[in-house]
Design a protein around this motif. Structure first.
Motif, mmCIF file in Angstrom:
data_model
loop_
_atom_site.group_PDB
_atom_site.id
_atom_site.type_symbol
_atom_site.label_atom_id
_atom_site.label_comp_id
_atom_site.label_asym_id
_atom_site.label_seq_id
_atom_site.Cartn_x
_atom_site.Cartn_y
_atom_site.Cartn_z
ATOM 1 N N LEU A 1 13.522 43.155 29.607
ATOM 2 C CA LEU A 1 14.952 43.121 29.330
ATOM 3 C C LEU A 1 15.188 43.133 27.825
ATOM 4 N N PRO A 2 15.911 44.130 27.298
ATOM 5 C CA PRO A 2 16.183 44.188 25.863
ATOM 6 C C PRO A 2 17.033 43.009 25.394
ATOM 7 N N ALA A 3 17.008 42.759 24.109
ATOM 8 C CA ALA A 3 17.780 41.647 23.545
ATOM 9 C C ALA A 3 19.277 41.876 23.685
ATOM 10 N N ALA B 1 6.963 32.006 43.931
ATOM 11 C CA ALA B 1 6.217 31.621 42.735
ATOM 12 C C ALA B 1 5.586 32.845 42.080
ATOM 13 N N GLY B 2 5.835 33.003 40.778
ATOM 14 C CA GLY B 2 5.246 34.105 40.031
ATOM 15 C C GLY B 2 5.943 35.438 40.214
ATOM 16 N N SER B 3 7.041 35.472 40.966
ATOM 17 C CA SER B 3 7.768 36.725 41.174
ATOM 18 C C SER B 3 8.964 36.773 40.226
ATOM 19 N N PRO B 4 8.928 37.613 39.191
ATOM 20 C CA PRO B 4 10.009 37.630 38.196
ATOM 21 C C PRO B 4 11.247 38.353 38.721
ATOM 22 N N TRP B 5 12.394 37.969 38.205
ATOM 23 C CA TRP B 5 13.636 38.646 38.534
ATOM 24 C C TRP B 5 13.688 40.018 37.876
ATOM 25 N N GLN B 6 14.233 40.990 38.590
ATOM 26 C CA GLN B 6 14.517 42.301 38.028
ATOM 27 C C GLN B 6 15.987 42.617 38.262
ATOM 28 N N ILE B 7 16.596 43.318 37.317
ATOM 29 C CA ILE B 7 17.983 43.729 37.469
ATOM 30 C C ILE B 7 18.057 45.251 37.405
ATOM 31 N N VAL B 8 18.961 45.814 38.181
ATOM 32 C CA VAL B 8 19.185 47.254 38.207
ATOM 33 C C VAL B 8 20.609 47.515 37.740
ATOM 34 N N THR B 9 20.774 48.316 36.710
ATOM 35 C CA THR B 9 22.111 48.598 36.202
ATOM 36 C C THR B 9 22.777 49.695 37.019
ATOM 37 N N ARG B 10 24.057 49.875 36.823
ATOM 38 C CA ARG B 10 24.788 50.920 37.527
ATOM 39 C C ARG B 10 24.310 52.314 37.129
ATOM 40 N N GLN B 11 23.707 52.417 35.960
ATOM 41 C CA GLN B 11 23.174 53.704 35.518
ATOM 42 C C GLN B 11 21.767 53.965 36.061
ATOM 43 N N GLY B 12 21.177 52.968 36.731
ATOM 44 C CA GLY B 12 19.878 53.158 37.354
ATOM 45 C C GLY B 12 18.701 52.583 36.592
ATOM 46 N N GLU B 13 18.908 52.004 35.406
ATOM 47 C CA GLU B 13 17.790 51.392 34.687
ATOM 48 C C GLU B 13 17.370 50.092 35.380
ATOM 49 N N TYR C 1 15.244 46.497 34.710
ATOM 50 C CA TYR C 1 14.678 45.611 33.693
ATOM 51 C C TYR C 1 14.156 44.330 34.344
ATOM 52 N N GLN C 2 13.158 43.753 33.714
ATOM 53 C CA GLN C 2 12.543 42.514 34.214
ATOM 54 C C GLN C 2 12.833 41.369 33.267
ATOM 55 N N ASP D 1 25.249 37.257 28.117
ATOM 56 C CA ASP D 1 26.007 38.496 28.092
ATOM 57 C C ASP D 1 25.029 39.640 27.833
ATOM 58 N N LEU D 2 24.968 40.598 28.750
ATOM 59 C CA LEU D 2 23.939 41.637 28.674
ATOM 60 C C LEU D 2 24.200 42.649 27.566
ATOM 61 N N ALA D 3 25.439 42.922 27.250
ATOM 62 C CA ALA D 3 25.740 43.909 26.222
ATOM 63 C C ALA D 3 25.467 43.365 24.828
ATOM 64 N N SER D 4 25.961 42.167 24.536
ATOM 65 C CA SER D 4 25.807 41.593 23.197
ATOM 66 C C SER D 4 24.543 40.774 23.026
ATOM 67 N N GLY D 5 23.976 40.279 24.117
ATOM 68 C CA GLY D 5 22.807 39.415 24.048
ATOM 69 C C GLY D 5 23.137 37.951 23.802
ATOM 70 N N LYS D 6 24.413 37.627 23.661
ATOM 71 C CA LYS D 6 24.813 36.245 23.403
ATOM 72 C C LYS D 6 24.497 35.369 24.612
ATOM 73 N N THR D 7 24.047 34.132 24.362
ATOM 74 C CA THR D 7 23.730 33.202 25.449
ATOM 75 C C THR D 7 24.484 31.891 25.270
ATOM 76 N N TRP D 8 24.711 31.208 26.384
ATOM 77 C CA TRP D 8 25.315 29.887 26.410
ATOM 78 C C TRP D 8 24.452 28.989 27.276
ATOM 79 N N GLN D 9 24.211 27.765 26.829
ATOM 80 C CA GLN D 9 23.463 26.800 27.614
ATOM 81 C C GLN D 9 24.418 25.799 28.247
ATOM 82 N N ALA D 10 24.266 25.571 29.536
ATOM 83 C CA ALA D 10 25.139 24.635 30.236
ATOM 84 C C ALA D 10 24.906 23.209 29.745
ATOM 85 N N PRO D 11 25.961 22.409 29.656
ATOM 86 C CA PRO D 11 25.822 21.016 29.219
ATOM 87 C C PRO D 11 25.365 20.108 30.353
#
Length: 362
Positions: free
Chosen positions: A77-79, A99-111, A113-114, A146-156
């Motif tokens: 997964l890109p930054a 266990a040991g199975s990573p998440w993968q995401i598929v975008t609407r364009q077909g890419e 990422y892991q 956020d996948l476009a900007s790469g910004k992250t938030w941690q839950a309190p």
């Protein structure tokens, strides 16, 4: 309700695959083109191998087959710079054996990422596909990205891994910055409303299961099934009672007061006693008795409605349809018009592990 009926009701809930989807997601041009080419190739091969006329009649008389997307190698997964997600999945993951199975995401364009190895627990995607939320083992809590900007938030809210090892619900608001975490359908801790931007954590009453969370200070809707009925509670209003024992709700409609649920019938002399009737019921989350029931139409033979999700617009809600027989290749996500019942296909769900459909309520 006797023990047998309760078992039937929970067995009905277990029939659907574990999925959680982008209401507005539609198949990209690449996937539609690949599917059409695959169907043509199969038909041509059969005609050549088995003789034109007779085989052509067989192909025409067979129900359409929904083809799953072809396998694609997952890239890290890109930054930043990732487009909206159509669906997420964990290859080879069945039940709790992940266990040991990573998440993968598929975008609407077909890419494809892991995600990294720190994303070990539950994952959800906002209804628009633009943000993901997942349990991060390093931070011991939910992280929103956020996948476009790469910004992250941690839950309190710090949570031990044991919190997410069993039945666990993570219900996101449309922007992903407000959510409910709930254990065992609200029957055990945690059962909390978390606001990432404000840094607040609010305890919820035990036994109430999250249905819908709005952005900011908007409505939060919870539900609690009883023996033959259920209660629905929009916080700030009195709970209402509906006539079904059910977990099959949509998120809150754009009007801020309407919910949908899948219709069902109960007959103690029938096996199974509880059966979905192929309808969709809309009702007010704040006023009991205001309901409208419509039969769902346009689903292919062999698929039946299983789960509801977010709203595509003011009148269409997402519906996950699952195969009645394991011979079908894939579950499919549809948009269903709650006024007419008419459905239109959005995309097929991958069949190679645990799946997440953005915005799906489960």
């Amino acid at each position: 309700m006797n023990h047998t009926l309760r078992e039937d009701l929970h067995a009905l809930a277990d029939q659907a695959p574990t999925v959680d989807l982008a209401a507005q997601a539609v198949r990209g041009a690449r996937r539609r083109r690949a599917t059409r080419l695959a169907v043509v190739a199969v038909a041509v091969t059969c005609l050549i191998a088995l003789g034109g006329g007779a085989m052509l009649l067989q192909i025409r008389s067979t129900s359409p087959i929904v083809l799953a997307p072809p396998d694609t190698k997952a890239l890290p997964l890109p930054a930043k710079g990732v487009g909206p997600v159509e669906q997420a999945f964990r290859p080879g993951c069945v039940g709790s054996s992940c266990a040991g199975s990573p998440w993968q995401i598929v975008t609407r364009q077909g890419e494809t990422y892991q995600l990294g190895k720190e994303a070990t627990g539950p994952l959800e995607v906002t209804a628009d596909g633009r943000r993901i939320a997942f349990y991060n083992s390093k931070h011991r809590g939910i992280v929103v990205r956020d996948l476009a900007s790469g910004k992250t938030w941690q839950a309190p809210l710090k949570q031990p891994a044991d919190d997410v090892a069993a039945e666990y619900t993570l219900r996101l608001s449309p922007d992903g910055l407000r959510f409910v975490v709930s254990g065992w359908g609200g029957r055990r801790e945690p059962n909390k409303l978390v606001d990432v931007e404000r840094g607040t954590v609010t305890n919820l009453k035990r036994g109430w299961w999250p249905v819908s969370v709005s952005d900011g200070s908007g409505p939060v809707v919870l539900a609690k099934p009883y023996d033959m009925t259920s209660q629905v509670w929009m916080l700030g209003h009195d709970p209402i009672t509906i006539r079904d024992f059910t977990y099959y709700y949509s998120s809150l409609a754009p009007d801020g007061r309407t919910l949908a649920r899948l219709g069902q019938t109960v007959d103690r002399n029938r096996r199974p006693m509880v059966q979905r009737d192929g309808s969709i019921v809309t009702f007010s989350a704040t006023q009991a008795g205001r309901e409208s029931r419509t039969s769902i139409s346009g689903l292919p033979e062999g698929l039946h409605p299983s789960r509801l999700g977010s709203w595509v617009n003011a009148t269409e809600v997402t519906v996950l349809a699952v195969p009645e027989s394991p011979s079908r290749t894939a579950s499919v996500v549809y948009a269903v018009d709650v006024r007419t019942g008419k459905s239109r296909e959005l995309f097929a769900v991958r069949k190679d592990g645990l799946n997440v459909v953005p915005g799906l309520v489960r």
